[in-house]
Design a protein around this motif. Sequence first.
Motif, PDB file in Angstrom:
ATOM      1  N   SER A 173      68.036 -49.211  16.847  1.00 31.67           N
ATOM      2  CA  SER A 173      67.026 -49.528  17.859  1.00 31.67           C
ATOM      3  C   SER A 173      67.631 -49.849  19.216  1.00 31.67           C
ATOM      4  O   SER A 173      66.918 -49.844  20.218  1.00 31.67           O
ATOM      5  CB  SER A 173      66.187 -50.726  17.381  1.00 31.67           C
ATOM      6  N   ASN A 174      68.926 -50.142  19.280  1.00 34.04           N
ATOM      7  CA  ASN A 174      69.593 -50.395  20.555  1.00 34.04           C
ATOM      8  C   ASN A 174      70.084 -49.122  21.236  1.00 34.04           C
ATOM      9  O   ASN A 174      70.685 -49.193  22.305  1.00 34.04           O
ATOM     10  CB  ASN A 174      70.782 -51.337  20.338  1.00 34.04           C
ATOM     11  N   GLY A 175      69.851 -47.980  20.612  1.00 35.11           N
ATOM     12  CA  GLY A 175      70.273 -46.717  21.196  1.00 35.11           C
ATOM     13  C   GLY A 175      71.719 -46.367  20.949  1.00 35.11           C
ATOM     14  O   GLY A 175      72.259 -45.492  21.628  1.00 35.11           O
ATOM     15  N   ALA A 176      72.352 -47.008  19.987  1.00 37.72           N
ATOM     16  CA  ALA A 176      73.760 -46.746  19.690  1.00 37.72           C
ATOM     17  C   ALA A 176      73.859 -45.913  18.416  1.00 37.72           C
ATOM     18  O   ALA A 176      73.081 -46.090  17.463  1.00 37.72           O
ATOM     19  CB  ALA A 176      74.533 -48.048  19.520  1.00 37.72           C
ATOM     20  N   VAL A 177      74.840 -44.992  18.411  1.00 40.82           N
ATOM     21  CA  VAL A 177      75.103 -44.168  17.244  1.00 40.82           C
ATOM     22  C   VAL A 177      75.969 -44.971  16.277  1.00 40.82           C
ATOM     23  O   VAL A 177      77.029 -45.482  16.657  1.00 40.82           O
ATOM     24  CB  VAL A 177      75.800 -42.851  17.638  1.00 40.82           C
TER      25      VAL A 177
END
Length: 529
Positions: free
Chosen positions: A203-207
Amino acid sequence: MQQIGTVWTSLDRRKQIIVAGAVMLVFLGVLAMSRLITAPSMTLLYAGLESGAAGDIVRSLDQRGVPFEIRGGSIYVPGSQRDELRMTLASEGLPANGNRGYELLDTLSGFGTTSQMFDAAYWRAKEGELARTIVGAPHISQARVHIANGSTNPFQRSVAPTASVYLVSSGADITSDQAKAIRFLVSSAVSGLAPENVAIIDSNGAVIGAQKNAVAADTADDKSRQLREKVLRLVEARVGTGNAVVEVSVDTVTKTESIRERRFDPNGRVAISTDVEERSDSARNQSADVTVASNLPDGDGAGGDESNSNATQTRERVNYEVSETELEVHNAPGAIKRLTVAVLVNGTRSVDATGTEGFAPMPETEMEALKELVASAVGFDAERGDVITLKSMDLPVVEPQGTLASASIWQKVHFDAMSLIQMAILAIVSLILGLFVIRPILTKPVVTTALLPTGSLPEPGSVLTGEIATEEGGQFAPIAGQVAGGNVPALASQPGADPVDRLRAMIGDKQEETVEILRSWLEEGEEKV
């Protein structure tokens, strides 16, 4: 009630309004406190739901007549009904997580459904089923799966499918091991999908987890952790829990190698074919003298010499090939190059006759036995350069901090902090109104006129005079006062007991003097008339 009525009539209009308002506020405070006490304690039912799913929950609760509250994005219900409602709503498929699975295919009919529509519904159902499975994990609250399948295009047969997964954790961050498990779950459910082609995004946009390491062998940290758990479990079985410390260091191969080798052995020959050729020749020779008789038709020829010859030839050809060996080796990263294991075990403590505590390390025989067990557990290889260090030393005893957890009766009682604060405020307001507003007004000393005959009260504005005996010396003390508003002023202002009680006591002691005073009042009233 008579005293309350007397006090009420003795108050002016302003004080009556104050008393009425105070009584009303006290009544409302008590009513609010009883409302808070009897109201059910609301607890959290669901939070963080999508709008559609939250609407379905609210509609179902409204149909059942269950009281509920909506606070932001959370739904609260009475605490005594929460567990039952969760089970009941779950049996109805609520809350819906917004991901529909294979039930989408049930809505398709054979009429008007093309192959493209069926394929789109199938992949949508596949995505929903995968999202449902992922959300079933306790550390995942929401999940969305997107699959890009290129097999629908007949002109691109070599395009491999890819997928992406969006996750929302329910608390702690999602670890790389959890992302790796989800990656293998999605790749195993889709035909032709490789794990490295699945991207996990939080949800934080990190892979989460690099794609290049998705299918790689276990890293050095993973191997060391696995070996450490094995050794620690083995050693603690002998020395006890908390009496051993194990550390494992693994040096692994981090590069990929491909070796191809081809060898020829000139001393080794192998016959691959043999050709045999055999030839035979036969010849006959005859020689004679030429005469006239030999030329005649009926003449006898002259005799001569005759010879025959036969020749046989055999040829063999053998084809040989030199011995050849071809070797191809592929070395993937992750192989162990060197292993180092350090094990620290605790000894034994004993107390001698003088009360002194001593420490004794483990015997060497046990240390050697433990070392052999550790070597077998980790796969010790001396040629590889592995090292195992086993020592017995005194380990300090660390006392646990805090207190032991124990069950309490208060754990079964649910307290709502906001409700308790509201009740405390209402109780304080009611107490203040009762003590500082109503009580002073009701307890204000007032002289009663019960001693005066009916119809003989002095008129308003008249002067009240007379003498009455005091308690100390028995002497008569003059009293006087202005009668205003039809109320008799206080007869005694001496400190001590209640003036009414003092007046009654004095009248009982000095009845004759009291009668004279009252008679004088009556005579003054008749003269004025």
